[in-house]
Design a protein around this motif. Structure first.
Motif, PDB file in Angstrom:
ATOM      1  N   LEU A 280      92.914  40.710  10.116  1.00 41.72           N
ATOM      2  CA  LEU A 280      93.869  41.246  11.083  1.00 41.72           C
ATOM      3  C   LEU A 280      95.172  40.470  11.056  1.00 41.72           C
ATOM      4  N   VAL A 281      95.079  39.139  10.949  1.00 42.22           N
ATOM      5  CA  VAL A 281      96.297  38.321  10.932  1.00 42.22           C
ATOM      6  C   VAL A 281      97.114  38.650   9.690  1.00 42.22           C
ATOM      7  N   LYS A 283      97.024  41.375   7.937  1.00 41.23           N
ATOM      8  CA  LYS A 283      97.562  42.724   8.077  1.00 41.23           C
ATOM      9  C   LYS A 283      98.813  42.710   8.940  1.00 41.23           C
ATOM     10  N   SER A 284      98.756  41.952  10.048  1.00 40.18           N
ATOM     11  CA  SER A 284      99.905  41.953  10.948  1.00 40.18           C
ATOM     12  C   SER A 284     101.128  41.388  10.235  1.00 40.18           C
ATOM     13  N   VAL A 287     102.447  44.020   7.965  1.00 40.26           N
ATOM     14  CA  VAL A 287     103.164  45.062   8.719  1.00 40.26           C
ATOM     15  C   VAL A 287     104.563  44.576   9.064  1.00 40.26           C
ATOM     16  N   ILE A 288     104.647  43.324   9.525  1.00 37.87           N
ATOM     17  CA  ILE A 288     105.956  42.801   9.944  1.00 37.87           C
ATOM     18  C   ILE A 288     106.917  42.776   8.752  1.00 37.87           C
TER      19      ILE A 288
ATOM     20  N   ALA B 127     101.727  45.584  15.084  1.00 37.32           N
ATOM     21  CA  ALA B 127     101.610  44.317  14.369  1.00 37.32           C
ATOM     22  C   ALA B 127     101.210  43.207  15.348  1.00 37.32           C
ATOM     23  N   PHE B 130      97.506  43.470  16.054  1.00 34.56           N
ATOM     24  CA  PHE B 130      96.698  42.893  14.976  1.00 34.56           C
ATOM     25  C   PHE B 130      96.751  41.375  15.034  1.00 34.56           C
ATOM     26  N   LEU B 131      97.977  40.854  15.221  1.00 35.13           N
ATOM     27  CA  LEU B 131      98.178  39.408  15.182  1.00 35.13           C
ATOM     28  C   LEU B 131      97.381  38.718  16.289  1.00 35.13           C
ATOM     29  N   GLY B 134      93.689  39.001  15.718  1.00 33.05           N
ATOM     30  CA  GLY B 134      93.285  38.158  14.596  1.00 33.05           C
ATOM     31  C   GLY B 134      93.280  36.685  14.977  1.00 33.05           C
TER      32      GLY B 134
END
Lengths: 321, 327
Positions: A280-281, A283-284, A287-288, B127, B130-131, B134
């Motif tokens: 998830l990290v 992916k984020s 995305v950014i 985002a 997700f961050l 996560g």
């Protein structure tokens, strides 16, 4: 990377392709939706519903008849599959109806189904995880044809038909023009609401197919967790593929690559032995970065100096700014 | 005609309030023991965190944005405070302000991305979602129980009210926030600017309103509210876990929409949002009293209401458009 064993191809590449199949299907549907300047956040719930419908129709009863394990299916498998696809297509039509006829914002209209969908899936499975013991059904998610996973053929077929429809007929151009300016498209004689409606129905169909593959892959239907948050992955795949979320020009191939990138990230993280949740990290961050690159303002701030120095008039920048 | 428009604006709010009391009355008629102040107060106790989040969300929706990171921020706050309290052994008096600051900054960063780089709010907060989710797992994959005495005290303390009723400290926090939000929304320049920007950002800018600052601050406010909600949620759950508050963002959005705040911006009511949350509470309670229905019916009922209200809003808007085009 790829080797032949027992007449199947094995390897990381095949594994990524196989696991990315549901996401690729969703990305195909989502690309068209996003191209019309819409968004469909209900696909995860539709996956859960599709799995629930097919699992409860095929049935999970394993009985002993004359000492032999036999499986009792409630209805023949093709009927179950068609019903599941029909249900999700209908749900997609419901979304389409709300958006094209009633005129509700796409994100709000699909929010309804996102909230209700998992509840509906739970009701179909009566709150339980249904296990499907029926062997032929498992073929969809785990079977091989010509050494390649069967799910890839499903993706290939859907992609082929969609690609043909949008690139060899005027459909793709209509969708793009709706995404760029729906009002102008209507004045130009395009039946805007009809196309928007169909795009959401198609997204529902893709979600239904993805649901079948996921359900068959794990041989069970879990209303709570099947396809949880996959709608976000699908949107991410589309935007990773270089498609603007503002609609307009779209690339189906780009979305497929986006889906594969996401799956590669996940698989790599699994292979590294890092806890999978950390995906998830990553992916984020992806995305950014993608968003920043897509942002005209950001490009102006960062790249304009660079471009000036090199004397390259960036075509995209010039067009957008 | 002005009067008519005003009533259109309030129509959702009125329906929500009436529906809430109707549902409560129906429950009282159908089930023994439903009609009591404590049942009503329990709705507040069980949904205090949702009220807090939904208020932050209302501001974001009024300005015409969306924030889907709130649920994850709550989970992150729970997780981080559990980690700091239990493993780093920090005092609760340090942890709580730290969490609130973190939430605020998280929102500010999201707001800055949205404003300065003109990226869609949905994607930026996606985002962020997700961050935050996560990062929870980076801290720990397992549940961390909170055994801190201060948290335990707040979790179990009941403020006695007349007639054998009680509320929790979380409810007091939520009510204080509601009051503060009402003031901020209706009586300050900031609140007025939020409405103006939501109505039309370009006109607001031409009017000389600080569009950028307000926008970023609204996301900061939403981040702060989610962090506060996370603190309240950690009082409620007494643990940190990566799956806490899953899908809460949708509940918060649903509450705001049911309370008469459309997602198009420019319109919204704090009071409506509170009632939006309470309607979900009343449905939960009804299903609990009913006993045989699965809890999933709550989701379906909420979705049905959501659908009803959205269609209603659409009708109101299209009617307004028609009157506008005639005049």
């Amino acid at each position: 990377m790829i080797e032949m064993k027992d007449g199947h191809f094995y390897g990381v590449t095949i594994d990524i392709l196989n696991r990315a199949a549901p996401l690729m299907l969703l990305a195909i549907g989502m690309t068209l939706v996003i191209a019309t300047k819409g968004i469909d956040i209900s696909v995860g719930s539709m996956i859960a519903i599709s799995g629930a419908v097919v699992a409860s129709l095929i049935g999970g009863k394993l009985e002993y008849v004359d000492g032999v394990k036999t499986l009792i299916t409630l209805v023949p498998m093709p009927v179950a599959i068609i019903t599941a696809l029909l249900v999700t297509t209908l749900l997609g039509m419901w979304n389409g109806l709300l958006i094209s006829k009633v005129g509700i914002q796409p994100i709000v209209a699909t929010l309804i189904l996102l909230v209700a969908g998992r509840g509906i899936a739970q009701l179909i499975t009566q709150g339980q995880i249904i296990t499907v013991y029926y062997k032929p059904f498992q073929f969809i998610g785990t079977g091989y044809i010509l050494g390649l996973p069967f799910s890839l053929f499903v993706v290939g077929l859907v992609f082929g038909i969609t690609f043909y429809a949008v690139r060899k007929t005027a459909l793709g151009m209509f969708i793009e023009s709706i995404g760029i300016n729906a009002v102008a498209s209507r004045f130009a004689g395009i039946k805007v609401s009809k196309y928007i409606f169909s795009v959401y129905a198609f997204s529902g169909l893709c979600a239904g197919l993805a649901g079948l593959i996921i359900c068959s892959n794990v041989s069970s239907a879990d209303g709570n967790n099947a396809g949880l948050f996959i709608e976000l992955d699908a949107i991410l795949a589309v935007s990773l593929g270089g498609n603007s979320l503002d609609g307009g020009r779209f690339s189906l191939v780009g979305s497929l690559i986006g889906a594969l990138v996401i799956q590669s990230i996940t698989t790599t993280i699994y292979a590294l032995g890092v806890p999978p949740e950390i995906t998830l990290v990553v992916k984020s961050i992806v995305v950014i970065i993608i968003c920043l690159l897509q942002s005209a303002k950001f490009r102006k701030i960062v790249f304009s100096k660079w471009a000036q120095k090199r004397g390259i008039p960036s075509e995209k920048n010039a067009a957008k700014l | 005609m002005k009067k008519m428009q005003l009533s259109y604006k309030y129509i959702n709010l009125i329906i929500t309030v009436v529906l809430f009391f109707a549902l409560f009355a129906a429950g009282s008629v159908l089930y023994n023991g439903f009609f009591s102040t404590q049942v009503l107060l329990n709705m507040l106790i069980d949904n205090a965190f949702l009220i807090i989040t939904a208020i932050g969300m209302t501001f974001v929706l009024i300005i015409g944005g969306i924030d889907i990171s709130v649920g994850s921020v709550i989970a992150l706050v729970c997780m981080l405070s559990a980690y700091l309290l239990e493993i780093q052994h920090l005092s609760a008096l340090i942890v709580i302000p730290l969490m609130l600051l973190m939430g605020f900054l998280f929102g500010i960063v999201q707001g800055s991305f949205i404003h300065f780089f003109t990226i869609q709010p949905f994607i930026v907060t996606l985002a962020g979602m997700f961050l935050a989710r996560g990062l929870c797992y980076v801290i720990s994959i397992d549940t961390i129980m909170i055994t801190n005495s201060f948290y335990q005290f707040i979790a179990t303390y009941r403020i006695p009210l007349p007639f054998d009723n009680y509320i929790s400290i979380s409810v007091m926090i939520a009510l204080a926030l509601v009051a503060a939000a009402l003031y901020l929304n209706n009586y300050t320049k900031f609140g007025r600017a939020v409405y103006a920007i939501g109505g039309n950002a370009q006109s607001a800018m031409l009017m000389g309103l600080p569009v950028g600052r307000t926008k970023v601050l609204v996301y900061g406010l939403s981040g702060f509210c989610s962090a506060l909600s996370g603190v309240v949620f950690s009082f409620y759950m007494l643990s940190g876990y990566g799956l806490h508050a899953m899908g809460l963002e949708m509940d918060a959005i649903a509450s705001a929409v049911i309370g008469g705040t459309p997602l198009t911006g420019g319109v919204g009511f704090i009071t409506g949002t509170v009632f939006g949350v309470l309607i979900q509470g009343v449905i939960q309670t009804l299903i609990m009293f009913q006993g045989t229905l699965s809890s999933w019916w709550t989701k379906i009922a909420v979705a049905f209401l959501l659908c009803l209200f959205i269609v209603l809003q659409r009708i109101v808007v299209s009617r307004k458009e028609r009157t506008k085009s005639i005049s």
